[in-house]
Design a protein around this motif. Structure first.
Motif, PDB file in Angstrom:
ATOM      1  N   LYS A  39      49.067 -12.452  14.188  1.00 63.86           N
ATOM      2  CA  LYS A  39      50.164 -11.529  14.459  1.00 63.86           C
ATOM      3  C   LYS A  39      50.990 -12.013  15.640  1.00 63.86           C
ATOM      4  N   ASN A  42      53.229 -14.993  14.640  1.00 65.16           N
ATOM      5  CA  ASN A  42      54.421 -14.540  13.918  1.00 65.16           C
ATOM      6  C   ASN A  42      55.453 -13.941  14.864  1.00 65.16           C
ATOM      7  N   GLU A  43      55.019 -13.141  15.816  1.00 65.89           N
ATOM      8  CA  GLU A  43      55.946 -12.573  16.794  1.00 65.89           C
ATOM      9  C   GLU A  43      56.602 -13.668  17.622  1.00 65.89           C
ATOM     10  N   TYR A  46      59.223 -15.682  15.479  1.00 66.94           N
ATOM     11  CA  TYR A  46      60.454 -14.924  15.247  1.00 66.94           C
ATOM     12  C   TYR A  46      61.300 -14.851  16.511  1.00 66.94           C
ATOM     13  N   THR A  97      52.474 -15.632   5.534  1.00 62.93           N
ATOM     14  CA  THR A  97      53.082 -14.687   6.478  1.00 62.93           C
ATOM     15  C   THR A  97      54.057 -15.397   7.405  1.00 62.93           C
ATOM     16  N   THR A 101      58.132 -14.889   8.051  1.00 61.18           N
ATOM     17  CA  THR A 101      58.722 -14.794   9.391  1.00 61.18           C
ATOM     18  C   THR A 101      59.877 -15.770   9.543  1.00 61.18           C
ATOM     19  N   LYS A 104      62.889 -14.360   7.636  1.00 58.24           N
ATOM     20  CA  LYS A 104      63.538 -13.248   8.345  1.00 58.24           C
ATOM     21  C   LYS A 104      64.329 -13.744   9.552  1.00 58.24           C
TER      22      LYS A 104
END
Length: 454
Positions: A39, A42-43, A46, A97, A101, A104
């Motif tokens: 997680k 991914n943060e 991005y 995942t 990311t 997006k």
């Protein structure tokens, strides 16, 4: 220094000869995003992309407005995701995942495509490399902008035949997942030998670990400009022919140099390289194959084609190197079938075959590019075609690549429509004889003897 007079000189090229800057690509290092928590990775990814590239689209539009130069694409390349996600991803779905990311983030900053869903496996695959490769079909099917590349070979390390065999299966899986759209997702996947770290063109762009934190790479394209210049010297000697190509490439590359310098200044990101590849489009007059015909061939693929392409590439590079401080990426003529109307015409006339395209790879970076083949082609045959391309690059100490599209449900005689810049392609026949026993051997093909130069 690039001056305004040089830009004014190119106005006619832009207006009448389809000159464009094909892409401004921001290369972004994601090494600082690595974490053991998925997680958090991914943060980090991005936030990193949307921070560094937040003004990409705005600046590209400003440069277009200020100088009247079309900039067709805004793109991003990132550190190979197999490296970025290796500590956090425990299964292929975890890598997917990260693909979401990337997609997006690219959408958020107005980028057309984002490259770097990649693995570098020329000598062997880590667990993370293999997981990423196995995740490619799902990742490409579920995203719009993500592009994937896998480097399977190099002159220094040889050919990873285990990875070559795997990619034949993976490509068919990608084709099957998008079979309702003529297997279109295969366009977003390319395999390489000697992949460059600074290529701005998709689908092969990634940000190499030798690069800075962020970099601006620009790809220029002007096959229509070169063809128009050659029309003025029909029947002249090779000396005049070569000089004309070289001078034209100089002018085209100067446009790219200007755009790169302006983008670098306005974005506050260092200038990396100009890639002076001749990249065609389906537009009439924007064709590398038409240049070859202007040189004197009835069709691309006729006897003499490889020699003509070798001369074209060499003179483009000689002119481009003089015009820019830094030339890199691929910097060679692209000969994709579906994206070049002249190539399509040659295939439909029976003038060019897969074997001739393979031979042309010896003098350009991508010989099997955007090739539609029958959807029932065996995975081992696809792997054999890939292995041949890898061998050409390995032995000749150059970059080679393959972007094949097995179109599920279609065969020779059918045509597949990809749309937009991707054009359409007649499905080409593939050699029917088996190479399965060769491909199913395990291990790697060693590097050639001339690679030992330490």
């Amino acid at each position: 220094m690039v001056n305004l007079q040089e830009v004014l000189e190119t106005n006619k090229m832009v207006e009448e000869q389809t000159l464009d800057v094909r892409t401004i690509t921001i290369g972004i290092s994601l090494l600082e995003c690595i974490d053991s928590d998925l997680k958090k990775v991914n943060e980090n990814v991005y936030n990193r992309i949307t921070t560094v590239a937040k003004d990409l689209d705005k600046v590209a539009k400003e440069i277009e407005r200020d100088y009247g130069i079309p900039i067709v694409n805004r793109r991003i390349s990132v550190t190979p995701i197999a490296l970025v996600g290796g500590a956090a991803c425990k299964k292929p779905e975890d890598f997917v995942t990260l693909a979401h990311t990337l997609d997006k983030a690219a959408e958020a900053v107005g980028a057309n495509l984002i490259g770097g869903y990649s693995a570098l496996v020329s000598k062997g695959m880590t667990t993370a490399d293999e997981m990423l490769i196995r995740s490619i079909p799902q990742a490409l099917c579920e995203t719009q902008r993500v592009c994937s590349s896998v480097n399977l070979a190099s002159t220094k390390t040889g050919i990873n035949m285990d990875a070559v065999r795997l990619m034949g299966d993976i490509l068919l899986q990608v084709a099957d997942r998008s079979k309702d759209r003529d297997s279109v997702d295969c366009m977003k996947l390319v395999v390489f030998c000697n992949a460059p770290d600074d290529n701005p063109f998709m689908a092969g762009a990634f940000h190499g670990v030798t690069e800075a934190d962020a970099i601006i790479n620009v790809g220029v394209s002007g096959p229509g400009v070169v063809k128009k210049a050659l029309e003025q010297v029909r029947g002249e000697s090779f000396e005049v022919l070569c000089e004309t190509i070289k001078k034209t490439a100089f002018k085209v590359t100067r446009v790219g140099q200007l755009v790169a310098q302006e983008a670098s200044k306005r974005l506050g990101i260092p200038f990396g390289i100009i890639d002076l590849s001749l990249a065609p489009t389906p537009a009439i007059g924007d064709s590398v194959a038409d240049i070859l015909c202007e040189i004197g061939l009835e069709y691309a693929g006729a006897p003499g084609t490889t020699a003509a392409l070798a001369m074209l590439n060499d003179q483009v590079k000689k002119g481009g190197v003089m015009a820019s401080s830094y030339v890199g990426g691929l910097s060679g003529a692209f000969i994709p079938v579906s994206e070049d109307q002249g190539m399509i015409n040659s295939v439909e006339a029976g003038a060019i075959t897969l074997e001739k395209l393979e031979a042309m790879t010896c003098v350009c970076s991508v010989g099997l590019d955007m090739i539609a083949i029958p959807g029932d082609t065996p995975a081992t045959t696809i792997s054999g075609m890939i292995a041949d391309e890898m061998a050409l690059g390995m032995v000749n100490q150059k970059t080679t690549a393959a972007r094949l599209i097995p179109v599920i449900g279609k065969g020779v005689g059918d045509t597949v429509e990809f749309g937009g810049l991707f054009g359409y392609a007649p499905i080409m026949p593939v050699n029917k004889f088996s190479c399965a026993d060769f491909i199913n051997r395990q291990g790697r093909i060693p590097a050639p003897i001339h690679s030992f130069k330490n």
